[in-house]
Motif scaffolding. Structure first.
Motif, PDB file in Angstrom:
ATOM      1  N   VAL A 140      46.615  19.453  98.720  1.00 33.22           N
ATOM      2  CA  VAL A 140      44.914  19.779  98.517  1.00 33.22           C
ATOM      3  C   VAL A 140      45.205  20.876  97.247  1.00 33.22           C
ATOM      4  N   TYR A 141      46.246  20.934  96.897  1.00 35.91           N
ATOM      5  CA  TYR A 141      47.034  21.643  95.260  1.00 35.91           C
ATOM      6  C   TYR A 141      46.112  20.846  94.795  1.00 35.91           C
ATOM      7  N   ARG A 142      46.810  19.436  94.289  1.00 31.80           N
ATOM      8  CA  ARG A 142      47.008  18.295  93.415  1.00 31.80           C
ATOM      9  C   ARG A 142      45.946  17.362  93.342  1.00 31.80           C
ATOM     10  N   THR A 143      44.763  17.994  94.521  1.00 34.67           N
ATOM     11  CA  THR A 143      43.358  17.653  94.663  1.00 34.67           C
ATOM     12  C   THR A 143      43.052  18.445  93.715  1.00 34.67           C
ATOM     13  N   GLY A 144      43.304  19.425  93.267  1.00 34.96           N
ATOM     14  CA  GLY A 144      42.128  20.935  92.734  1.00 34.96           C
ATOM     15  C   GLY A 144      41.650  21.706  94.014  1.00 34.96           C
ATOM     16  N   GLN A 145      41.506  21.518  94.995  1.00 36.52           N
ATOM     17  CA  GLN A 145      41.106  22.296  96.871  1.00 36.52           C
ATOM     18  C   GLN A 145      39.568  22.122  96.486  1.00 36.52           C
ATOM     19  N   ARG A 146      39.445  21.256  95.755  1.00 36.43           N
ATOM     20  CA  ARG A 146      37.963  20.767  96.117  1.00 36.43           C
ATOM     21  C   ARG A 146      37.439  20.185  96.733  1.00 36.43           C
ATOM     22  N   TYR A 147      38.253  20.063  97.897  1.00 37.02           N
ATOM     23  CA  TYR A 147      38.071  18.936  98.674  1.00 37.02           C
ATOM     24  C   TYR A 147      37.908  19.193 100.411  1.00 37.02           C
ATOM     25  N   GLY A 148      37.662  18.400 100.898  1.00 33.25           N
ATOM     26  CA  GLY A 148      37.289  18.808 102.496  1.00 33.25           C
ATOM     27  C   GLY A 148      38.729  17.577 103.095  1.00 33.25           C
ATOM     28  N   VAL A 149      38.981  17.960 104.269  1.00 32.69           N
ATOM     29  CA  VAL A 149      40.261  17.125 104.677  1.00 32.69           C
ATOM     30  C   VAL A 149      40.118  15.351 104.928  1.00 32.69           C
ATOM     31  N   GLU A 150      39.278  14.723 104.946  1.00 33.38           N
ATOM     32  CA  GLU A 150      38.635  13.463 105.475  1.00 33.38           C
ATOM     33  C   GLU A 150      39.489  12.774 103.584  1.00 33.38           C
ATOM     34  N   TYR A 151      38.634  13.109 102.889  1.00 35.73           N
ATOM     35  CA  TYR A 151      39.466  13.028 101.445  1.00 35.73           C
ATOM     36  C   TYR A 151      40.961  13.536 101.330  1.00 35.73           C
ATOM     37  N   VAL A 152      41.510  14.882 101.191  1.00 36.26           N
ATOM     38  CA  VAL A 152      43.289  14.635 101.230  1.00 36.26           C
ATOM     39  C   VAL A 152      43.872  13.779 101.591  1.00 36.26           C
ATOM     40  N   VAL A 153      43.445  13.377 103.657  1.00 33.59           N
ATOM     41  CA  VAL A 153      44.129  12.418 104.007  1.00 33.59           C
ATOM     42  C   VAL A 153      43.912  11.084 103.278  1.00 33.59           C
ATOM     43  N   GLU A 154      42.738  10.184 102.683  1.00 29.46           N
ATOM     44  CA  GLU A 154      42.425   9.501 101.557  1.00 29.46           C
ATOM     45  C   GLU A 154      43.556   9.270 101.157  1.00 29.46           C
ATOM     46  N   VAL A 155      43.903  10.455 100.179  1.00 29.81           N
ATOM     47  CA  VAL A 155      45.182  10.716  98.862  1.00 29.81           C
ATOM     48  C   VAL A 155      46.426  10.400  99.582  1.00 29.81           C
ATOM     49  N   THR A 207      47.402   9.190 102.585  1.00 26.17           N
ATOM     50  CA  THR A 207      47.539   7.537 103.308  1.00 26.17           C
ATOM     51  C   THR A 207      47.174   6.726 102.715  1.00 26.17           C
ATOM     52  N   GLY A 208      47.081   6.378 100.692  1.00 29.05           N
ATOM     53  CA  GLY A 208      46.916   5.662  99.986  1.00 29.05           C
ATOM     54  C   GLY A 208      45.847   4.760 100.068  1.00 29.05           C
ATOM     55  N   LYS A 209      44.799   5.110 100.618  1.00 24.25           N
ATOM     56  CA  LYS A 209      43.036   4.802 100.974  1.00 24.25           C
ATOM     57  C   LYS A 209      42.856   4.876  99.519  1.00 24.25           C
ATOM     58  N   ARG A 210      42.277   3.930  98.803  1.00 28.72           N
ATOM     59  CA  ARG A 210      41.603   3.888  97.085  1.00 28.72           C
ATOM     60  C   ARG A 210      40.463   3.535  97.749  1.00 28.72           C
ATOM     61  N   SER A 211      39.477   4.583  97.920  1.00 39.15           N
ATOM     62  CA  SER A 211      37.747   4.909  98.213  1.00 39.15           C
ATOM     63  C   SER A 211      37.729   4.368  96.835  1.00 39.15           C
ATOM     64  N   GLU A 212      36.574   4.481  96.917  1.00 33.22           N
ATOM     65  CA  GLU A 212      34.885   4.467  95.133  1.00 33.22           C
ATOM     66  C   GLU A 212      35.810   5.751  94.970  1.00 33.22           C
ATOM     67  N   THR A 254      34.965  22.259 102.001  1.00 30.46           N
ATOM     68  CA  THR A 254      36.681  22.898 101.074  1.00 30.46           C
ATOM     69  C   THR A 254      37.776  22.817 101.477  1.00 30.46           C
ATOM     70  N   LEU A 255      38.743  23.049 101.173  1.00 31.62           N
ATOM     71  CA  LEU A 255      39.898  23.252 101.581  1.00 31.62           C
ATOM     72  C   LEU A 255      40.375  24.394 100.322  1.00 31.62           C
ATOM     73  N   ARG A 256      41.338  25.200 100.698  1.00 33.28           N
ATOM     74  CA  ARG A 256      41.770  25.963  99.813  1.00 33.28           C
ATOM     75  C   ARG A 256      43.819  26.134  99.749  1.00 33.28           C
ATOM     76  N   LEU A 257      44.237  26.435  99.577  1.00 32.72           N
ATOM     77  CA  LEU A 257      45.798  27.112  99.824  1.00 32.72           C
ATOM     78  C   LEU A 257      45.565  29.312  99.902  1.00 32.72           C
ATOM     79  N   ASP A 258      45.812  28.945 101.360  1.00 36.28           N
ATOM     80  CA  ASP A 258      46.457  30.273 101.316  1.00 36.28           C
ATOM     81  C   ASP A 258      47.797  30.914 100.546  1.00 36.28           C
ATOM     82  N   PRO A 259      47.451  32.108 100.685  1.00 37.28           N
ATOM     83  CA  PRO A 259      49.056  32.994  99.811  1.00 37.28           C
ATOM     84  C   PRO A 259      49.801  32.718 100.650  1.00 37.28           C
TER      85      PRO A 259
END
Length: 606
Positions: free
Chosen positions: A417-432, A434-439, A485-490
């Motif tokens: 979540v942090y490395r992708t910039g806290q700008r995406y939802g669960v499905e996108y982060v899971v793609e990253v 699990t190594g899914k090279r989506s467009e 969109t996900l973001r980290l809680d302190p």
């Protein structure tokens, strides 16, 4: 006084003793004092004001929020030989005047009305002209903005203390936390009234919460296996989902009907009437279908969406098993529920205090879903009640929850979540993960991240479970942007730094879990095969009598009373009088009809 109360109870309702704290409440109101009563759904709140109403001179005024609830209560009381009526917008002017005449002539024991009618100058003037035995304020939590069903009309009920200071007032509710109770006392001017707090436990309800994967398949399997032919309620959050689920159940052969505020009034009324008067009807509904439902033999309540609070969950599940017989409440709960509730909270325009309060309520609901301990203990703790031992009658007690050390997967999820910039939802982060090279992943160059594909050892549904539980524990938050969109809680910092470990629930295959659990809920009305013919014949007799009078079958007799007939097989009116739930009026009206059924059964066995 209590001898008189017990005589009324026996003569009218057919019961020899009061339950729980009913006797204390009846004595308090009958002696002219005020009271606040907190008693679980199905715990017998109505008797707390109906018995004193028949003991004190004058007419009892009952404030109730829904027309359907008034109609049901009045129909039941009329069967008992009690002079009852209601005033509501469903009556025309001629009908309303006739009831007002009955009130003025002293020909009513109880009169039901909505709060908005009671506080009008015309109604208050009318009530000043007649002797009033008591005021009963039902669903009193509606007066509090912190309650789960706030109604502004209830705020006007403070006028009762001002204009009728000598008339006892009784406020009743099944769901109120400490803050809501304080509001009820303050806003209804009950500072000097004793508080009667009964146990919130509903021991006949089997609690089950399962991860939602294929909701319709899970729901239909649950109904077929545990409640074939039973009446039930299925709750959904949206009107569109209500109609979709009702249609899907109909396609599977279930007698299912939709109910929500967007349907035409005549359709809602027709569907509710069928549910009340026919056996085995399933209503799929939003929470618009709620407080007015007094049907005692609802054998299951299922939720396909997460309720907004434990108060709402308790109130809605409380519609099952009001007759005290075993029933099941089942919630199918998923990742999107957590995201949706957090989004709604972030988008709320309420004050910061209101948001904090709502956050606590959501967190409590999520805790119930994710707990590995006894669900009943946790639920009762929320209502400030301590259950010393696990109940043994919920899914976590019947089938202890498997857990696993999820420290490293959780750290990996938070890092993604942090490395992708806290700008995406669960499905996108899971793609990253699990190594899914989506467009989209490729366009953002997130396939170049060091953690890309490091989560391939977990299946997709397992990652969703991890994210669901991280959100439920507050380690992740959802922005109110409408995109999830996900973001980290302190609070996740110590986990990311490796200072703490994390244990999570291990979700099992939900259909397998359901099928293995079948029978453990013991939620079917148990009748021996040898007694089935009599049981069915008694139900048929009840149904015929109900149809002839245009009332629901349970208004004639509850299932529990029919079961007692099956067990004891009375052969005379004197013997039938000993069965609970048969008072003088019902014995006179229906005793011979049911005795004929029993005698025919006994003759067939001879």
């Amino acid at each position: 006084m209590m001898r008189q109360a017990e005589e009324v109870l026996r003569r009218v309702w057919g019961y020899d003793v009061f339950r729980g704290r009913q006797a204390e409440v009846v004595a308090t109101i009958a002696s002219g004092q005020d009271a606040l009563v907190l008693m679980p759904t199905g715990g017998g709140k109505s008797l707390c004001y109906q018995v004193p109403a028949l003991m004190r001179p004058g007419t009892a005024i009952v404030i109730s929020p829904l027309i359907s609830l008034m109609q049901d209560q009045v129909a039941t009381l009329l069967q008992l030989g009690v002079r009852a009526a209601y005033l509501s917008s469903s009556l025309d002017a001629h009908e309303a005047r006739a009831i007002e005449s009955q009130l003025l002539d002293g020909r009513l024991d109880l009169l039901y009305m909505a709060p908005e009618r009671l506080v009008t100058a015309r109604t208050l003037d009318l009530l000043q002209r007649v002797p009033i035995s008591l005021f009963a304020i039902d669903e009193a939590h509606c007066v509090s903005q912190w309650g789960h069903d706030f109604r502004a009309d209830y705020l006007g009920l403070a006028v009762l203390a001002e204009q009728f200071p000598q008339v006892p007032r009784l406020a009743l509710t099944a769901t109120a936390d400490l803050r809501t109770r304080a509001d009820i006392i303050r806003l209804l001017r009950l500072e000097s009234a004793p508080v009667f707090l009964s146990s919130f436990d509903r021991p006949n309800l089997f609690y089950r919460i399962l991860p939602r994967l294929n909701a319709m398949e899970q729901l239909t399997d649950f109904i077929r296996r545990e409640h074939p032919g039973d009446a039930g309620v299925v709750y959904c959050l949206s009107r569109a989902k209500v109609e979709k689920v009702a249609a899907a159940l109909q396609a599977q052969g279930f007698p299912a009907l939709p109910y929500h505020a967007g349907l035409p009034a005549q359709v809602r009324e027709a569907n509710q009437t069928r549910f009340l008067r026919e056996e085995g009807i399933i209503v799929v509904a939003t929470i618009a279908f709620g407080m007015g439902i007094d049907k005692p033999n609802v054998r299951f309540v299922a939720h396909l969406d997460l309720p907004k609070s434990l108060e709402a969950y308790y109130q809605e599940t409380g519609r099952a098993g009001r007759d005290g017989l075993p029933s099941t409440v089942c919630l199918f709960y998923g990742l999107q529920d957590v995201i949706k509730h957090q989004q709604m909270l972030m988008q709320s325009e309420g004050s910061e205090e209101h948001k904090r309060h709502e956050r606590r309520r959501i967190d409590a609901m999520l805790q119930l879903c994710e707990t590995t301990d006894c669900r009943r203990q946790l639920l009762l703790r929320y209502f400030d009640e301590h259950l010393p031992q696990p109940c043994g009658y919920c899914d976590t007690c019947s089938e202890p929850v498997a857990t696993w050390d999820a420290t490293e997967p959780s750290r990996l999820a938070l890092s993604a979540v942090y490395r992708t910039g806290q700008r995406y939802g669960v499905e996108y982060v899971v793609e990253v993960l699990t190594g899914k090279r989506s467009e989209r992943v490729a366009a953002n160059q997130h396939d170049q991240l060091p953690l890309f594909g490091q989560g391939q050892s977990l299946a997709l549904k397992s990652w969703r479970s991890v994210f669901r539980q991280l959100l439920a524990k507050g380690l992740l938050q959802v922005d109110g942007d409408g995109f999830g969109t996900l973001r980290l809680d302190p609070s996740c910092r110590s986990l990311l730094k490796g200072e703490v470990s994390l244990t999570l629930r291990q979700d099992r295959d939900t259909l397998t879990a359901q099928r293995q659990a079948r029978g453990r809920s013991k939620a079917a009305v148990a009748v021996d095969s040898a007694d089935q013919p009599l049981w069915l014949a008694l139900r048929a007799c009840r149904r015929a009598l109900a149809e002839a009078q245009g009332v629901p079958p349970y208004v004639i007799f509850h299932d529990s009373t029919l079961l007692a007939m099956v067990e004891h097989m009375p052969l005379s009116l004197q013997e039938m009088r000993q069965i609970g739930g048969i008072g003088d009026s019902k014995l006179s009206r229906y005793g011979e009809a049911f005795l004929a059924v029993i005698r025919e059964h006994v003759d067939a066995l001879a």
